[in-house]
Write a protein that holds these residues in place. Structure first.
Motif, PDB file in Angstrom:
ATOM      1  N   ARG A 183       0.813  -1.181   0.123  1.00 38.74           N
ATOM      2  CA  ARG A 183      -0.047   0.130  -0.111  1.00 38.74           C
ATOM      3  C   ARG A 183       0.600   1.209   0.210  1.00 38.74           C
ATOM      4  O   ARG A 183       0.523   2.461  -0.897  1.00 38.74           O
ATOM      5  CB  ARG A 183      -0.973  -0.047   1.065  1.00 38.74           C
ATOM      6  N   ARG A 184       1.934   1.230   0.762  1.00 40.92           N
ATOM      7  CA  ARG A 184       2.856   2.288   1.023  1.00 40.92           C
ATOM      8  C   ARG A 184       3.526   2.750  -0.554  1.00 40.92           C
ATOM      9  O   ARG A 184       3.629   3.889  -0.988  1.00 40.92           O
ATOM     10  CB  ARG A 184       4.029   1.985   1.878  1.00 40.92           C
ATOM     11  N   GLU A 185       3.813   1.553  -0.999  1.00 40.81           N
ATOM     12  CA  GLU A 185       4.364   1.698  -2.648  1.00 40.81           C
ATOM     13  C   GLU A 185       3.451   2.254  -3.767  1.00 40.81           C
ATOM     14  O   GLU A 185       3.842   3.307  -4.690  1.00 40.81           O
ATOM     15  CB  GLU A 185       5.013   0.384  -3.036  1.00 40.81           C
ATOM     16  N   TRP A 190       1.631   7.074  -6.642  1.00 43.81           N
ATOM     17  CA  TRP A 190       0.474   7.842  -6.969  1.00 43.81           C
ATOM     18  C   TRP A 190       1.051   9.066  -6.686  1.00 43.81           C
ATOM     19  O   TRP A 190       0.680  10.239  -7.573  1.00 43.81           O
ATOM     20  CB  TRP A 190      -0.655   7.614  -6.133  1.00 43.81           C
ATOM     21  N   ARG A 191       1.792   9.454  -5.650  1.00 43.31           N
ATOM     22  CA  ARG A 191       2.290  11.007  -5.376  1.00 43.31           C
ATOM     23  C   ARG A 191       3.426  11.183  -6.485  1.00 43.31           C
ATOM     24  O   ARG A 191       3.316  12.586  -6.718  1.00 43.31           O
ATOM     25  CB  ARG A 191       3.158  10.947  -3.729  1.00 43.31           C
ATOM     26  N   ARG A 196       5.044  14.599 -11.027  1.00 36.48           N
ATOM     27  CA  ARG A 196       5.491  14.684 -12.515  1.00 36.48           C
ATOM     28  C   ARG A 196       4.467  15.401 -13.375  1.00 36.48           C
ATOM     29  O   ARG A 196       4.892  16.037 -13.964  1.00 36.48           O
ATOM     30  CB  ARG A 196       5.646  13.273 -12.959  1.00 36.48           C
ATOM     31  N   ARG A 197       3.125  14.988 -13.195  1.00 33.86           N
ATOM     32  CA  ARG A 197       2.290  15.885 -13.916  1.00 33.86           C
ATOM     33  C   ARG A 197       2.162  17.393 -13.520  1.00 33.86           C
ATOM     34  O   ARG A 197       1.996  18.005 -14.527  1.00 33.86           O
ATOM     35  CB  ARG A 197       0.776  15.134 -13.693  1.00 33.86           C
ATOM     36  N   LEU A 279       8.677  12.197 -17.447  1.00 38.25           N
ATOM     37  CA  LEU A 279       7.614  11.487 -18.103  1.00 38.25           C
ATOM     38  C   LEU A 279       6.636  11.066 -17.164  1.00 38.25           C
ATOM     39  O   LEU A 279       7.266  10.756 -15.868  1.00 38.25           O
ATOM     40  CB  LEU A 279       8.229  10.675 -19.211  1.00 38.25           C
ATOM     41  N   ILE A 280       5.496  10.526 -17.302  1.00 38.35           N
ATOM     42  CA  ILE A 280       4.652   9.988 -16.617  1.00 38.35           C
ATOM     43  C   ILE A 280       4.487   8.455 -17.142  1.00 38.35           C
ATOM     44  O   ILE A 280       4.028   8.458 -17.937  1.00 38.35           O
ATOM     45  CB  ILE A 280       3.258  10.489 -16.341  1.00 38.35           C
ATOM     46  N   TYR A 281       4.959   7.504 -16.294  1.00 35.57           N
ATOM     47  CA  TYR A 281       4.796   6.238 -16.864  1.00 35.57           C
ATOM     48  C   TYR A 281       3.448   5.561 -16.121  1.00 35.57           C
ATOM     49  O   TYR A 281       3.375   5.478 -15.228  1.00 35.57           O
ATOM     50  CB  TYR A 281       6.124   5.272 -16.311  1.00 35.57           C
TER      51      TYR A 281
END
Length: 643
Positions: A183-185, A190-191, A196-197, A279-281
């Protein structure tokens, strides 16, 4: 797909274990590594090796270098065979989709297959080349023997089976700990995606609309000294003067962005904008992973020595992230035209995004070499209203000369997409040749050379990565011969090393011949055009520097040794044969070169012939290629007097 069997099945075999065995030792092995490898192999066997040098091997047993069985004129091109294999892979129908591979990766209306396809091109060529050579070795060495040779492919990679670890049962506390870590990963991912966005949005907000957009990789920039005033300026080889010309014509209406943050100052390129943001992977789209796994299995016999199936997924994730961002970038900047070099390689996603967004795009020819493997997609066709998943090409391709136009037309490119403005890198050489004496004196001062001497430039390349271009004994043998001729005819030798060369071998040659051999160090900022103003002859392996040297007035000789033919393949190298003398065997080098040293009229005649023949390859060679490319971009953008 014939290459899918790889070497072990493609080559003739004989179950008889008697005399006449042929063993192929894969990889750049050295002689001192062989005793362990050869343990248990019959003394009468013949070895076929890929090594960088045969020194020390012949004491072991009968040995042949694989390049001895390389391509000859009129034989099938291994590069074409490799390209054909990739074309077959592209059209292979996948079980998981029921569609050909190139139609199995639909993404936002285009085919993402083309972002991945290029990764197969070089391995397929290397496998086809090895197959062709080993088949010839079997035929040649087996001729006249009582039994056909037996071929064994010896890779000697450690293949020790390691049993997978047994799963350890987890108790309730351990399971909870594992779930919390997962869950932490997910939260961390997500963060990072949100950050990045945010960085992307901030980057886009800083940009203004532009008439023309250029993207570059700053690693491609080279810093050269201007010998007129000692100043330093950066240039982009293969597109030299083009982006600078666009900035001069449009000013701030031409935006130039580096893909990554520059790690140095590039004089004259202060107009560089900010580097592209991270970039956003994202996870692969539904169905992509299954399709990639199936493609990997189809291609495994070819790719197994070069990358893993996991590599395909990594490449696809990266290229999709690039494509997504390029769509956002073009939506923000709204360029009327884009200028791109390396458009068939690293900038494939940009070309596709441009075509989707309706942007005109000028792509420049970057190489003289075997570009067919990246550009010939006649089977599937090219992107357009009736073929949205076809291979994306520029709206205009700026080629060097008429030979290349003929080849691109054969590939199926629309005639109105092809222009032939010439090779921009030669512009500076054209201007230098008109002031050769003055530039020569300044270049000699920069390099610490005597301007009253005559010089021969040696540009033979010994290796690229794990592949040889000149065997070590041929490299050093060529230098020994040149040094002997230098002492006889009173000239000096300048060695121009390539970044992949064995520098210890280069330095040994210089130390063994003090006062005769000078090594032009990599950190001296003398441009090729200025360096070629110093020399009167050039001896080297296949490269576009042959064209540069010819325009600069050098008499050129091409070392077309068996290992060079084995590396480069034949069709594109043969373009040079009408221009300059070839040395096809090491023992012929002196007889080819000596007449050019003995007689200045003979040297001049070779230069005149080469300059008359070079236009089909390199275009007008009139110092105005960059200007024509700039005007082509402006016309595509619909701005300026040439619109």
């Amino acid at each position: 797909m014939s290459l899918a069997n790889e070497e072990s099945r493609a080559l003739p075999r004989n179950k008889d274990n008697g005399a006449g065995k042929l063993y192929f030792v894969k990889g750049l092995k050295k002689a001192d590594e062989m005793p362990e490898i050869l343990r248990g192999i019959d003394r009468d066997a013949t070895l076929c090796v890929e090594t960088h040098s045969l020194e020390g091997f012949k004491a072991l047993r009968k040995v042949r270098h694989i390049s001895e069985f390389g391509p000859e004129h009129g034989e099938e091109s291994s590069r074409e065979a490799g390209r054909d294999w990739v074309a077959q892979l592209t059209e292979s129908v996948l079980h998981c989709t029921g569609k050909p591979a190139w139609q199995s990766f639909e993404y936002r209306g285009i085919s993402a297959w083309w972002f991945l396809e290029i990764i197969f091109q070089e391995p397929s060529y290397l496998v086809a080349r090895r197959q062709q050579a080993l088949a010839k070795a079997v035929s040649s060495i087996g001729k006249g023997m009582p039994r056909a040779p037996r071929v064994s492919l010896e890779s000697h990679l450690p293949m020790v089976p390691v049993p997978p670890p047994l799963p350890t049962p987890l108790g309730p506390r351990a399971r909870l700990k594992q779930q919390l870590a997962a869950r932490r990963e997910r939260l961390k991912t997500w963060r990072n995606q949100k950050l990045r966005r945010l960085a992307q949005l901030r980057f886009l907000a800083r940009l203004r609309r532009s008439e023309v957009l250029c993207l570059i990789e700053h690693e491609n920039l080279r810093r050269h000294a201007d010998l007129r005033d000692g100043s330093i300026r950066a240039v982009l080889p293969y597109a030299e003067g083009v982006i600078e010309g666009l900035r001069a014509a449009l000013g701030e209406r031409c935006t130039v962005l580096p893909r990554r943050p520059p790690n140095a100052v590039f004089e004259g390129w202060e107009f560089l904008g900010p580097a592209l943001p991270p970039l956003i992977y994202k996870p692969l789209p539904p169905g992509f992973e299954a399709a990639l796994n199936e493609v990997a299995m189809l291609a495994l016999p070819v790719i197994r020595d070069y990358f893993t199936p996991a590599t395909l997924k990594e490449v696809m994730v990266f290229r999709l992230a690039e494509y997504d961002f390029y769509l956002d970038l073009l939506e923000r900047v709204k360029p009327k035209a884009i200028f791109a070099y390396n458009w068939e390689g690293v900038f494939r996603p940009l070309v596709t995004a441009a075509r989707v967004k309706g942007c005109r795009l000028v792509g420049v020819q970057q190489a003289l070499g075997p570009y067919l493997h990246a550009l010939d997609h006649r089977e599937t066709g090219y992107i357009g209203p009736n073929n949205p998943q076809g291979f994306a090409i520029p709206t205009k391709v700026a080629l060097w000369g008429a030979i290349h136009r003929h080849e691109f037309l054969e590939y199926g490119y629309p005639p109105d997409s092809i222009a032939v403005p010439g090779y921009a890198r030669l512009d500076n050489h054209f201007h230098v040749k008109d002031n050769k004496r003055r530039i020569r004196e300044r270049a000699c001062a920069q390099l610490g050379l005597d301007p009253n001497e005559r010089y021969l430039l040696f540009t033979g390349q010994s290796r690229v990565l794990d592949t040889i271009i000149l065997r070590a004994e041929h490299f050093t043998g060529a230098l020994r011969l040149l040094c002997r001729l230098a002492n006889e005819f009173g000239f000096r030798i300048i060695m121009k090393p390539w970044t992949s060369d064995d520098m210890s071998m280069v330095e040994r040659a210089a130390h063994a011949n003090p006062g005769v051999v000078y090594v032009a160090p990599q950190n001296v900022l003398v441009a090729n055009a200025d360096l070629l103003a110093v020399s009167d002859w050039l001896v080297g392996t296949f490269s576009s520097i042959i064209g540069e040297a010819t325009l600069a007035g050098n008499a050129c000789v091409l070392l077309n040794y068996p290992e060079s033919r084995y590396y480069f393949d034949l069709p594109h190298v043969e373009h040079y044969r009408a221009m300059i003398p070839f040395v096809d065997r090491p023992e012929d080098m002196e007889s080819v070169l000596r007449p050019l040293l003995e007689s200045e009229p003979a040297r001049t005649a070779v230069v005149d012939r080469a300059q008359a023949a070079m236009h089909d390859i390199f275009g007008p060679c009139d110092g105005k290629a960059a200007e024509r490319i700039v005007n082509l971009v402006l016309a595509e953008a619909g701005v300026g007097p040439h619109a």
